[in-house]
Write an enzyme that holds these catalytic residues in place. Structure first.
Site, mmCIF file in Angstrom:
data_model
loop_
_atom_site.group_PDB
_atom_site.id
_atom_site.type_symbol
_atom_site.label_atom_id
_atom_site.label_comp_id
_atom_site.label_asym_id
_atom_site.label_seq_id
_atom_site.Cartn_x
_atom_site.Cartn_y
_atom_site.Cartn_z
ATOM 1 N N ASN A 94 0.447 1.101 10.197
ATOM 2 C CA ASN A 94 0.363 2.330 9.395
ATOM 3 C C ASN A 94 -0.953 3.036 9.699
ATOM 4 O O ASN A 94 -1.836 3.143 8.857
ATOM 5 C CB ASN A 94 0.431 1.991 7.903
ATOM 6 C CG ASN A 94 1.858 1.800 7.442
ATOM 7 O OD1 ASN A 94 2.790 2.421 7.967
ATOM 8 N ND2 ASN A 94 2.044 0.925 6.474
ATOM 9 N N LYS A 181 5.831 8.679 9.516
ATOM 10 C CA LYS A 181 5.711 7.478 8.663
ATOM 11 C C LYS A 181 4.756 7.730 7.495
ATOM 12 O O LYS A 181 4.976 7.250 6.378
ATOM 13 C CB LYS A 181 5.238 6.282 9.492
ATOM 14 C CG LYS A 181 5.059 4.997 8.694
ATOM 15 C CD LYS A 181 6.394 4.448 8.239
ATOM 16 C CE LYS A 181 6.395 3.314 7.243
ATOM 17 N NZ LYS A 181 5.349 2.375 7.167
ATOM 18 N N ASN A 185 5.730 7.302 3.621
ATOM 19 C CA ASN A 185 5.019 6.486 2.639
ATOM 20 C C ASN A 185 4.560 7.321 1.448
ATOM 21 O O ASN A 185 4.543 6.838 0.317
ATOM 22 C CB ASN A 185 3.829 5.779 3.296
ATOM 23 C CG ASN A 185 4.282 4.591 4.140
ATOM 24 O OD1 ASN A 185 5.463 4.441 4.413
ATOM 25 N ND2 ASN A 185 3.355 3.770 4.551
ATOM 26 N N GLU A 188 7.455 7.520 -0.619
ATOM 27 C CA GLU A 188 7.611 6.188 -1.239
ATOM 28 C C GLU A 188 6.777 6.095 -2.534
ATOM 29 O O GLU A 188 7.257 5.612 -3.560
ATOM 30 C CB GLU A 188 7.142 5.162 -0.208
ATOM 31 C CG GLU A 188 7.301 3.715 -0.544
ATOM 32 C CD GLU A 188 6.735 2.875 0.616
ATOM 33 O OE1 GLU A 188 7.371 2.821 1.677
ATOM 34 O OE2 GLU A 188 5.645 2.300 0.458
#
Ligand SMILES: O=C(CO)[C@H](O)[C@H](O)COP(=O)(O)O
Length: 330
Positions: A94, A181, A185, A188
């Site tokens: 990440n 990504k 996130n 998320e």
């Protein structure tokens, strides 16, 4: 394909096992020799150092890093001089996408390829497969496709599904995978915060049974004793908010309705902050994702002083006292 895997923690180890199961050959390195032994027990080869890993692979090499963000720079500094032109390094962590853009440029000057891959799937990915968000040069990404096919959820599926339908996507040039990504996130955080708040409100729906209600509130309106695990379970079946995070909520609530073993302080690894920074740079309002990020800071009492100041001000202007504190003078 032959791959060198650097970092055999929860993600790297499970991805290696999925790749081995899919017929790829893995040589692994980790600072923890125990992690390397586990890989060997599943059919991988061990390397005792980064140097040994590079020497064990035949050029053009493919080396996949599954490391904490803080270890990427040092690892690349050690690796780069050992590699040959045409070799490829993949960063599956990440990582902040702007670091990936810079690294792709630096390695490119040495004739090395750099591919950034956002990997989502957590500890369940070994069984379920991983969603892969990929950045880098088209030709290099294409060469790596057999790896992505195996790691993605639809591996072994002969439906003819390709790319995004299988669970991997070449999103664009260097940094694009980590950018996508990062936003994933950020989302998320928002979805998790919504679930947390919703279940907290359901849990509070019986507060009139335990305490005196405030003026204007009918105790009959807050006399419920909801079974949260059952509610999470029923929502999993056909509801608009069914999702994997809801599945995980249902499982957690079933195991312990009070979640007593879990910390109230919620860490963050950076992606939420980077998403909010990108929103600021783009001028895109992102109140939900920002609030979800701030909720994590609050969980760690980063605003405790500010909250005490609120109480102090209420005391100063109105003599209002909240909790333990100075008694107002008459
Ligand atoms: O990549 C992930 C899931 O897709 C990370 O595991 C998750 O986002 C953890 O991040 P944070 O520590 O910021 O909550």
């Amino acid at each position: 394909m032959d791959i060198g895997m650097v970092g055999l923690g929860r993600m790297g180890a499970n991805m290696s096992r999925r790749l081995l199961h899919g017929g790829h050959r893995i040589t692994g390195y980790d600072a923890d020799p125990q992690a390397v032994s586990v890989l060997q027990s599943h059919g991988g080869k061990a390397a005792a150092s980064l140097e040994a890993l590079v020497h064990a692979l035949v050029a053009p090499r493919v080396i996949w890093l599954m490391l904490p963000t803080s270890q990427i720079s040092n690892t690349l500094s050690t690796l780069a001089p050992l590699l040959s032109a045409g070799d490829c390094v993949i960063d599956g962590g990440n990582t902040f996408y702007q670091d990936s853009i810079r690294r792709a440029r630096t390695l490119g000057l040495l004739g090395l390829s750099f591919v950034d891959v956002g990997v989502s799937g957590g500890v369940w990915g070994r069984e379920r497969g991983y969603c892969l968000m990929i950045g880098g040069e088209q030709a290099v990404v294409q060469r790596l496709e057999p790896l992505f096919m195996t790691l993605a959820p639809a591996s072994g599926d002969d439906s003819g599904a390709a790319g995004a339908e299988r669970g991997f996507l070449h999103c664009g040039p260097a940094g694009a995978g980590h950018f996508v990504k990062m936003v994933h996130n950020g989302i998320e955080y928002g979805v998790m915060a919504a679930l947390a708040e919703g279940f907290d409100i359901l849990r509070g729906a019986g507060f009139a049974r335990r305490e005196t209600v405030g003026p204007g509130i009918d105790p009959a309106h807050y006399a419920y004793d909801f079974n949260l695990a059952d509610i999470a379970e029923v929502w999993r079946h056909g509801s608009v908010i069914s999702s994997w995070l809801l599945d995980l909520s249902a499982m957690s609530l079933l195991l312990d309705g009070d979640l007593a073993d879990f910390s109230e302080q919620v860490p963050d690894s950076g992606a939420g902050r980077w998403t909010v920074r990108a929103a600021l740079d783009e001028g895109v309002p992102s109140p939900v994702l920002t609030a979800a990020l701030y909720q994590r800071f609050s969980s760690r009492d980063r605003d405790a002083f500010g909250r005490r100041l609120l109480s102090a001000l209420r005391y100063q202007f109105g003599g209002h006292v909240a909790g333990p504190g100075p008694v107002p003078e008459k």
